[in-house]
Design a protein around this motif. Structure first.
Motif, PDB file in Angstrom:
ATOM      1  N   MET A 100      10.875  39.702 109.869  1.00 51.56           N
ATOM      2  CA  MET A 100      11.449  41.206 110.670  1.00 51.56           C
ATOM      3  C   MET A 100      10.972  41.255 111.284  1.00 51.56           C
ATOM      4  O   MET A 100      10.632  43.173 112.019  1.00 51.56           O
ATOM      5  CB  MET A 100      11.880  42.757 109.667  1.00 51.56           C
ATOM      6  CG  MET A 100      12.374  41.312 108.060  1.00 51.56           C
ATOM      7  SD  MET A 100      14.453  41.318 108.903  1.00 51.56           S
ATOM      8  CE  MET A 100      14.557  39.280 107.528  1.00 51.56           C
ATOM      9  N   ASP A 103      11.814  45.004 113.250  1.00 51.87           N
ATOM     10  CA  ASP A 103      11.596  46.325 113.177  1.00 51.87           C
ATOM     11  C   ASP A 103      10.450  46.825 113.809  1.00 51.87           C
ATOM     12  O   ASP A 103       9.634  47.734 113.784  1.00 51.87           O
ATOM     13  CB  ASP A 103      11.405  46.789 111.750  1.00 51.87           C
ATOM     14  CG  ASP A 103      12.556  45.803 110.776  1.00 51.87           C
ATOM     15  OD1 ASP A 103      13.501  45.562 110.976  1.00 51.87           O
ATOM     16  OD2 ASP A 103      12.515  44.970 109.490  1.00 51.87           O
ATOM     17  N   ALA A 178      13.547  48.790 115.016  1.00 46.68           N
ATOM     18  CA  ALA A 178      14.657  48.610 114.806  1.00 46.68           C
ATOM     19  C   ALA A 178      15.558  49.752 114.511  1.00 46.68           C
ATOM     20  O   ALA A 178      17.107  49.716 114.091  1.00 46.68           O
ATOM     21  CB  ALA A 178      15.183  48.185 113.109  1.00 46.68           C
ATOM     22  N   PHE A 225      17.913  53.354 107.236  1.00 44.70           N
ATOM     23  CA  PHE A 225      16.807  52.780 107.364  1.00 44.70           C
ATOM     24  C   PHE A 225      17.158  51.751 108.578  1.00 44.70           C
ATOM     25  O   PHE A 225      17.665  50.526 107.470  1.00 44.70           O
ATOM     26  CB  PHE A 225      15.954  52.597 106.478  1.00 44.70           C
ATOM     27  CG  PHE A 225      14.756  51.474 106.163  1.00 44.70           C
ATOM     28  CD1 PHE A 225      13.810  50.586 105.814  1.00 44.70           C
ATOM     29  CD2 PHE A 225      15.704  50.894 105.439  1.00 44.70           C
ATOM     30  CE1 PHE A 225      13.412  49.346 106.245  1.00 44.70           C
ATOM     31  CE2 PHE A 225      15.410  49.034 104.165  1.00 44.70           C
ATOM     32  CZ  PHE A 225      14.567  48.740 104.838  1.00 44.70           C
ATOM     33  N   HIS A 226      16.577  51.810 109.886  1.00 43.45           N
ATOM     34  CA  HIS A 226      16.952  50.562 110.692  1.00 43.45           C
ATOM     35  C   HIS A 226      19.035  50.891 111.248  1.00 43.45           C
ATOM     36  O   HIS A 226      19.859  51.048 110.444  1.00 43.45           O
ATOM     37  CB  HIS A 226      17.412  49.440 109.881  1.00 43.45           C
ATOM     38  CG  HIS A 226      15.158  49.441 109.896  1.00 43.45           C
ATOM     39  ND1 HIS A 226      15.277  48.219 108.943  1.00 43.45           N
ATOM     40  CD2 HIS A 226      14.100  50.137 110.467  1.00 43.45           C
ATOM     41  CE1 HIS A 226      13.296  47.855 108.686  1.00 43.45           C
ATOM     42  NE2 HIS A 226      13.627  49.181 109.764  1.00 43.45           N
ATOM     43  N   ASP A 228      20.100  48.906 112.545  1.00 44.49           N
ATOM     44  CA  ASP A 228      21.370  47.873 113.406  1.00 44.49           C
ATOM     45  C   ASP A 228      22.034  46.799 112.775  1.00 44.49           C
ATOM     46  O   ASP A 228      22.930  45.830 112.430  1.00 44.49           O
ATOM     47  CB  ASP A 228      20.844  46.526 113.962  1.00 44.49           C
ATOM     48  CG  ASP A 228      18.703  46.267 112.790  1.00 44.49           C
ATOM     49  OD1 ASP A 228      18.755  46.590 111.918  1.00 44.49           O
ATOM     50  OD2 ASP A 228      18.405  45.384 113.030  1.00 44.49           O
ATOM     51  N   ALA A 229      22.766  47.542 111.445  1.00 41.01           N
ATOM     52  CA  ALA A 229      23.174  47.622 110.492  1.00 41.01           C
ATOM     53  C   ALA A 229      24.528  48.621 110.337  1.00 41.01           C
ATOM     54  O   ALA A 229      25.322  48.746 109.587  1.00 41.01           O
ATOM     55  CB  ALA A 229      23.080  47.389 109.260  1.00 41.01           C
ATOM     56  N   TYR A 245      28.645  54.311 108.107  1.00 43.70           N
ATOM     57  CA  TYR A 245      27.578  54.651 108.224  1.00 43.70           C
ATOM     58  C   TYR A 245      26.995  55.721 109.152  1.00 43.70           C
ATOM     59  O   TYR A 245      26.193  56.400 109.691  1.00 43.70           O
ATOM     60  CB  TYR A 245      26.451  53.749 108.409  1.00 43.70           C
ATOM     61  CG  TYR A 245      26.025  52.577 106.854  1.00 43.70           C
ATOM     62  CD1 TYR A 245      25.623  52.865 105.964  1.00 43.70           C
ATOM     63  CD2 TYR A 245      25.005  51.723 107.638  1.00 43.70           C
ATOM     64  CE1 TYR A 245      25.648  52.173 105.096  1.00 43.70           C
ATOM     65  CE2 TYR A 245      24.123  50.870 106.458  1.00 43.70           C
ATOM     66  CZ  TYR A 245      25.188  51.398 104.993  1.00 43.70           C
ATOM     67  OH  TYR A 245      23.806  50.107 104.344  1.00 43.70           O
ATOM     68  N   SER A 279      18.630  45.145 101.007  1.00 38.77           N
ATOM     69  CA  SER A 279      19.290  45.696 102.204  1.00 38.77           C
ATOM     70  C   SER A 279      20.777  45.536 101.401  1.00 38.77           C
ATOM     71  O   SER A 279      20.949  44.983 100.222  1.00 38.77           O
ATOM     72  CB  SER A 279      19.656  45.489 103.173  1.00 38.77           C
ATOM     73  OG  SER A 279      19.914  43.676 103.043  1.00 38.77           O
ATOM     74  N   SER A 280      21.601  46.238 102.122  1.00 40.36           N
ATOM     75  CA  SER A 280      23.181  46.280 101.469  1.00 40.36           C
ATOM     76  C   SER A 280      23.590  44.280 102.677  1.00 40.36           C
ATOM     77  O   SER A 280      22.967  43.903 102.772  1.00 40.36           O
ATOM     78  CB  SER A 280      24.037  47.542 102.425  1.00 40.36           C
ATOM     79  OG  SER A 280      24.843  47.628 103.934  1.00 40.36           O
ATOM     80  N   TRP A 282      26.004  45.105 104.248  1.00 45.19           N
ATOM     81  CA  TRP A 282      26.104  45.464 105.689  1.00 45.19           C
ATOM     82  C   TRP A 282      25.737  44.536 106.870  1.00 45.19           C
ATOM     83  O   TRP A 282      25.996  44.868 108.209  1.00 45.19           O
ATOM     84  CB  TRP A 282      26.583  46.897 106.258  1.00 45.19           C
ATOM     85  CG  TRP A 282      27.674  47.710 105.584  1.00 45.19           C
ATOM     86  CD1 TRP A 282      27.343  47.778 104.015  1.00 45.19           C
ATOM     87  CD2 TRP A 282      28.542  47.814 106.043  1.00 45.19           C
ATOM     88  NE1 TRP A 282      28.752  48.792 104.026  1.00 45.19           N
ATOM     89  CE2 TRP A 282      29.148  48.206 104.917  1.00 45.19           C
ATOM     90  CE3 TRP A 282      29.363  47.039 106.914  1.00 45.19           C
ATOM     91  CZ2 TRP A 282      30.983  48.614 105.361  1.00 45.19           C
ATOM     92  CZ3 TRP A 282      30.708  46.796 107.498  1.00 45.19           C
ATOM     93  CH2 TRP A 282      31.497  48.171 105.926  1.00 45.19           C
ATOM     94  N   LEU A 283      24.887  44.043 106.495  1.00 44.51           N
ATOM     95  CA  LEU A 283      24.284  42.877 106.961  1.00 44.51           C
ATOM     96  C   LEU A 283      25.104  41.749 108.342  1.00 44.51           C
ATOM     97  O   LEU A 283      24.841  41.578 109.202  1.00 44.51           O
ATOM     98  CB  LEU A 283      23.050  41.683 107.040  1.00 44.51           C
ATOM     99  CG  LEU A 283      21.890  42.569 106.358  1.00 44.51           C
ATOM    100  CD1 LEU A 283      20.654  41.536 106.012  1.00 44.51           C
ATOM    101  CD2 LEU A 283      21.197  42.862 106.932  1.00 44.51           C
ATOM    102  N   ASN A 286      25.114  42.660 111.737  1.00 44.17           N
ATOM    103  CA  ASN A 286      23.043  42.298 112.654  1.00 44.17           C
ATOM    104  C   ASN A 286      23.316  41.372 112.887  1.00 44.17           C
ATOM    105  O   ASN A 286      22.572  40.131 112.717  1.00 44.17           O
ATOM    106  CB  ASN A 286      22.166  41.899 110.979  1.00 44.17           C
ATOM    107  CG  ASN A 286      21.174  42.860 111.639  1.00 44.17           C
ATOM    108  OD1 ASN A 286      20.321  41.283 111.994  1.00 44.17           O
ATOM    109  ND2 ASN A 286      20.691  43.808 111.609  1.00 44.17           N
ATOM    110  N   GLY A 327      15.755  40.638 103.796  1.00 44.89           N
ATOM    111  CA  GLY A 327      16.075  42.451 104.568  1.00 44.89           C
ATOM    112  C   GLY A 327      16.296  42.564 105.822  1.00 44.89           C
ATOM    113  O   GLY A 327      17.171  44.012 106.939  1.00 44.89           O
ATOM    114  N   GLY A 328      16.966  41.061 106.115  1.00 40.82           N
ATOM    115  CA  GLY A 328      17.482  41.139 107.730  1.00 40.82           C
ATOM    116  C   GLY A 328      18.482  40.456 108.067  1.00 40.82           C
ATOM    117  O   GLY A 328      18.281  39.035 107.539  1.00 40.82           O
ATOM    118  N   CYS A 332      17.683  41.389 113.399  1.00 42.39           N
ATOM    119  CA  CYS A 332      16.467  41.633 112.347  1.00 42.39           C
ATOM    120  C   CYS A 332      15.902  41.245 112.778  1.00 42.39           C
ATOM    121  O   CYS A 332      14.145  40.848 112.289  1.00 42.39           O
ATOM    122  CB  CYS A 332      16.816  42.207 111.506  1.00 42.39           C
ATOM    123  SG  CYS A 332      17.754  43.236 110.330  1.00 42.39           S
TER     124      CYS A 332
END
Ligand code: ARG
Length: 345
Positions: A100, A103, A178, A225-226, A228-229, A245, A279-280, A282-283, A286, A327-328, A332
């Motif tokens: 990542m 980040d 990020a 957190f971050h 970019d999503a 978001y 993460s969710s 929602w990547l 990304n 995580g990304g 990311c």
């Protein structure tokens, strides 16, 4: 004028050189429980134990998908560099990953800025990046390495000023790169569970003399957190945003976005496997923009592909679901080193 090797100030001008992360030896980041509970999905909280590697099969496939992504970029004529492989499972204190990279590092003009991470599991991550920092320094870039990690690793979690309900206080500068999106002379950022106000001040110090201003927006996400999503600029004047978001009203407050068109991202399809450990879904947002007419998206994200096509952007579909587990997605796992800004205003 001699060409700068490091020169990237927005997210969409034609990409010429990029760092793509490496996933080997990635581990669940071991952080105090309260940090884990504020940032990652509840069903995986118990996996965040010291030196607990992500499942072998997932890491192996993530490595393959990252290598393939790097090859796709190389075939597009883009120079790709990779961090050094570090064994995060055998460091004296638990580590996380060098996949990542977004980040960890941001680039603004000819400056490479390393994040003063809030997570202790990222304290050794610079080991993976130091060779790249030296390489780019030798090419004339200015590198702002992170300040040494504080001896008191709990300082950010003790009493002190907090922003909203986020888990960290303001006792020392902390940010993840990020949490910021670059739009030439404006960087849009957010305070979050990993970025505090003194972190933003630290970034502003690293940007002194560039004429770049940092503007903060409020996330609706208590687990923020971050960024970019949350927002993804596609080209000058056009961005997609995550309606869960951030609000359009919040984006409209940003002077730099006056006159921009904001398109809501399509809701991601739920998925059981490979798991979203960190993460969710929602990547989906990304993505990596190659130039104002092309972007790399996950191979199966059909709705996003259609939406991009509607706006004159050709989606390049690349499989990346195993990387998501760590995580990304494409944004990311990359750091833009050079984009061709010669044609933009
Ligand atoms: N927190 C975001 C979400 O769960 C994911 C952001 C990932 N970004 C990154 N640079 N690792 O939806």
């Amino acid at each position: 004028m001699t060409e700068q090797v490091v020169n990237a100030s927005n997210e969409w001008d034609p990409l010429q050189e990029v760092i793509v992360g490496v996933a080997d030896h990635s581990c669940f980041p071991f952080e105090p429980r309260i940090v884990v509970e504020n940032t990652v999905p509840a069903r995986y909280w118990d996996e965040h134990r010291p030196h607990n590697p992500f499942p072998e099969e997932i890491v192996a496939k993530a490595c393959e998908q990252l290598d393939n992504f790097a090859k796709v970029l190389t075939d597009l004529g883009i120079t790709v560099r990779r961090p050094k492989v570090v064994d995060f499972s055998s460091l004296e204190t638990p580590g996380y990953t060098a996949s990542m990279v977004r980040d960890a590092i941001t680039v603004a003009q000819d400056r490479i800025i390393e994040a003063p991470y809030s997570w202790r599991s990222r304290n050794h991550e610079s080991l993976a990046y130091e060779d790249l920092f030296k390489h780019y320094e030798a090419q004339g870039a200015k590198v702002y390495r992170r300040p040494p990690p504080p001896a008191d690793v709990d300082a950010l979690l003790g009493p002190g000023e907090r922003h909203r309900e986020y888990v960290i206080n303001d006792n020392r500068p902390a940010f993840d790169a990020a949490d910021f999106i670059r739009l030439d002379k404006t960087i849009i950022g957010q305070l979050s569970n990993t970025t505090n106000r003194s972190g933003v001040k630290h970034l502003e110090k690293c940007l002194e003399g560039t004429g770049i201003e940092v503007v903060l927006v409020e996330s609706l996400d208590s687990h923020a957190f971050h960024i970019d999503a949350t927002i993804t600029p596609l080209r000058e004047g056009l961005l997609i945003y995550n309606p869960t978001y951030i609000t359009v009203e919040e984006l409209q407050k940003v002077e730099r976005l006056k006159g921009w068109k904001f398109i809501p991202a399509p809701f991601p399809k739920p998925r059981e496997y490979p798991p979203f450990f960190m993460s969710s879904a929602w990547l989906i947002m990304n993505i990596l923009v190659i130039d104002p007419k092309r972007a790399i998206i996950e191979a199966e994200d059909d709705h996003l592909a259609d939406l991009l096509l509607e706006h004159g952007i050709t989606p390049i579909r690349v499989p990346f679901q195993y990387v998501h587990s760590l995580g990304g997605s494409f944004h990311c796992t990359t750091v833009d080193i050079r984009r061709d800004h010669s044609t933009s205003a």
